[in-house]
Design a protein around this motif. Sequence first.
Motif, PDB file in Angstrom:
ATOM      1  N   ALA A 112       0.720  -1.356   0.082  1.00  0.00           N
ATOM      2  CA  ALA A 112      -0.020   0.162  -0.244  1.00  0.00           C
ATOM      3  C   ALA A 112       0.876   1.412   0.045  1.00  0.00           C
ATOM      4  N   GLU A 113       1.944   1.227   0.661  1.00  0.00           N
ATOM      5  CA  GLU A 113       2.890   2.357   0.731  1.00  0.00           C
ATOM      6  C   GLU A 113       3.219   2.813  -0.610  1.00  0.00           C
ATOM      7  N   ALA A 114       3.097   2.098  -1.685  1.00  0.00           N
ATOM      8  CA  ALA A 114       3.417   2.367  -3.219  1.00  0.00           C
ATOM      9  C   ALA A 114       2.187   3.153  -3.938  1.00  0.00           C
ATOM     10  N   THR A 115       1.073   3.724  -3.095  1.00  0.00           N
ATOM     11  CA  THR A 115       0.031   3.891  -3.653  1.00  0.00           C
ATOM     12  C   THR A 115      -0.437   5.284  -3.470  1.00  0.00           C
ATOM     13  N   LEU A 116       0.669   6.266  -2.754  1.00  0.00           N
ATOM     14  CA  LEU A 116       0.228   7.542  -2.464  1.00  0.00           C
ATOM     15  C   LEU A 116      -0.052   8.347  -3.820  1.00  0.00           C
ATOM     16  N   ALA A 117      -1.395   9.031  -3.508  1.00  0.00           N
ATOM     17  CA  ALA A 117      -1.734   9.788  -4.654  1.00  0.00           C
ATOM     18  C   ALA A 117      -1.763  11.138  -4.345  1.00  0.00           C
ATOM     19  N   ALA A 118      -1.821  12.380  -5.397  1.00  0.00           N
ATOM     20  CA  ALA A 118      -1.757  13.764  -5.277  1.00  0.00           C
ATOM     21  C   ALA A 118      -2.838  14.149  -4.448  1.00  0.00           C
ATOM     22  N   ALA A 119      -4.171  13.318  -4.286  1.00  0.00           N
ATOM     23  CA  ALA A 119      -5.307  13.617  -3.600  1.00  0.00           C
ATOM     24  C   ALA A 119      -4.983  13.664  -2.135  1.00  0.00           C
ATOM     25  N   ASP A 120      -4.162  12.710  -1.839  1.00  0.00           N
ATOM     26  CA  ASP A 120      -3.627  12.507  -0.227  1.00  0.00           C
ATOM     27  C   ASP A 120      -2.982  13.545   0.340  1.00  0.00           C
ATOM     28  N   ALA A 146       4.199  11.133  -8.875  1.00  0.00           N
ATOM     29  CA  ALA A 146       3.359  12.275  -9.165  1.00  0.00           C
ATOM     30  C   ALA A 146       2.708  12.786  -7.911  1.00  0.00           C
ATOM     31  N   ALA A 147       2.536  12.415  -7.078  1.00  0.00           N
ATOM     32  CA  ALA A 147       2.178  13.099  -5.874  1.00  0.00           C
ATOM     33  C   ALA A 147       3.191  14.090  -5.177  1.00  0.00           C
ATOM     34  N   LEU A 148       4.422  13.482  -5.325  1.00  0.00           N
ATOM     35  CA  LEU A 148       5.489  14.199  -4.544  1.00  0.00           C
ATOM     36  C   LEU A 148       5.891  15.487  -5.372  1.00  0.00           C
ATOM     37  N   LEU A 149       5.868  15.345  -6.656  1.00  0.00           N
ATOM     38  CA  LEU A 149       6.171  16.038  -7.464  1.00  0.00           C
ATOM     39  C   LEU A 149       4.994  17.170  -7.788  1.00  0.00           C
ATOM     40  N   ASP A 150       4.007  16.750  -7.448  1.00  0.00           N
ATOM     41  CA  ASP A 150       2.741  17.839  -7.234  1.00  0.00           C
ATOM     42  C   ASP A 150       2.799  18.654  -5.994  1.00  0.00           C
ATOM     43  N   LEU A 151       3.273  18.153  -5.186  1.00  0.00           N
ATOM     44  CA  LEU A 151       3.532  18.897  -3.940  1.00  0.00           C
ATOM     45  C   LEU A 151       4.707  20.092  -3.775  1.00  0.00           C
ATOM     46  N   LEU A 152       5.668  19.650  -4.863  1.00  0.00           N
ATOM     47  CA  LEU A 152       6.780  20.666  -4.600  1.00  0.00           C
ATOM     48  C   LEU A 152       6.576  22.056  -4.826  1.00  0.00           C
ATOM     49  N   PRO A 153       5.824  22.433  -5.846  1.00  0.00           N
ATOM     50  CA  PRO A 153       5.583  23.796  -6.137  1.00  0.00           C
ATOM     51  C   PRO A 153       4.830  24.541  -4.844  1.00  0.00           C
ATOM     52  N   ARG A 154       4.245  23.780  -4.322  1.00  0.00           N
ATOM     53  CA  ARG A 154       3.233  24.269  -3.267  1.00  0.00           C
ATOM     54  C   ARG A 154       4.096  24.429  -1.708  1.00  0.00           C
ATOM     55  N   LEU A 155       5.243  24.043  -1.909  1.00  0.00           N
ATOM     56  CA  LEU A 155       6.061  24.073  -0.420  1.00  0.00           C
ATOM     57  C   LEU A 155       6.472  25.457  -0.318  1.00  0.00           C
TER      58      LEU A 155
END
Length: 304
Positions: A112-120, A146-155
């Motif tokens: 399950a740890e390999a299923t992180l999504a941008a919505a999370d 995809a989830a991690l790279l989506d987060l980067l600009p928001r940091l």
Amino acid sequence: MSSRLWHLGNVLVDLVLEVPALPERGSDVLATRTEHTPGGGFNVMAAAARQGLPVTYAGAHGTGPFGDRARAALHAEGIDVLLAPRPEPDTGFVVCLIDADGERTFVTSPGAEATLAAADLVELRPQAGDLVYVTGYGLLYDSNRAALLDLLPRLDPTVTLVTDPGPLAAEIPEIALELLLARSDWWSCNAREAALLTDVADPAEAARALASRLGRGSALVRTGPDGCLVHDGERLVAVPGFAVDAIDLNGAGDAHTGVFMAALAQGLDPVAAARRANAGAALAVTAPGPATAPDAARLDAFLD
């Protein structure tokens, strides 16, 4: 400590087997000791939490015996869990073979740890002074990446991003690697990983090469018993290690990273934080098991 560590890596369960030597292909070997213990990102978080740094695990986790085991260990260390368990699958596991010299060899079965999504992570908003930790393991899974790279600009620019590429550093997709190099405040890896990323064998030169690729951050290269190298973009400092009788090298790098991040959050300068991390890693290898980082009191006593 007002800062918080947001851990975006993966928690799995380690199935640890101590063996006299790795078996030859097609052969068998009897383990001298076995253990089931939470591992992966848990080791980094436990090391940081034991130094007094508040920690939140923001990765995915599953439903089943491995997920239950991982969550119980996180709660026991006082680590918050951001997401609800996935209804399926279970958390993944790692077969860890430790030979008579203390060296470790891994085989990972993702869950399950390999299923992180941008919505999370859409509501994840670290505050100024917080630390966010990203590991190369997460970047190997399409959804997590995809989830991690989506987060980067928001940091927020005041949030410290720490990236540890991990043993599979060479397999991180180039676009993800470049985006993380551009945003990371600290790039922490061991000498082997630094060589994989730079094609430079000498750890000092590899540290310089990594630092030159960082858009805003600094590089830390762990050199085993010798300690580590810290490059802040202008100078390279060799921070010596501590001589101990090593029993189990499993988790040494994780202990180093967790202690280093906690020391930075406490306001220590990078060289002093690296020295404290070297001591934490040295103490960690004197006991069997992957999550053997010391607490703050034991580390203070060792340094005194």
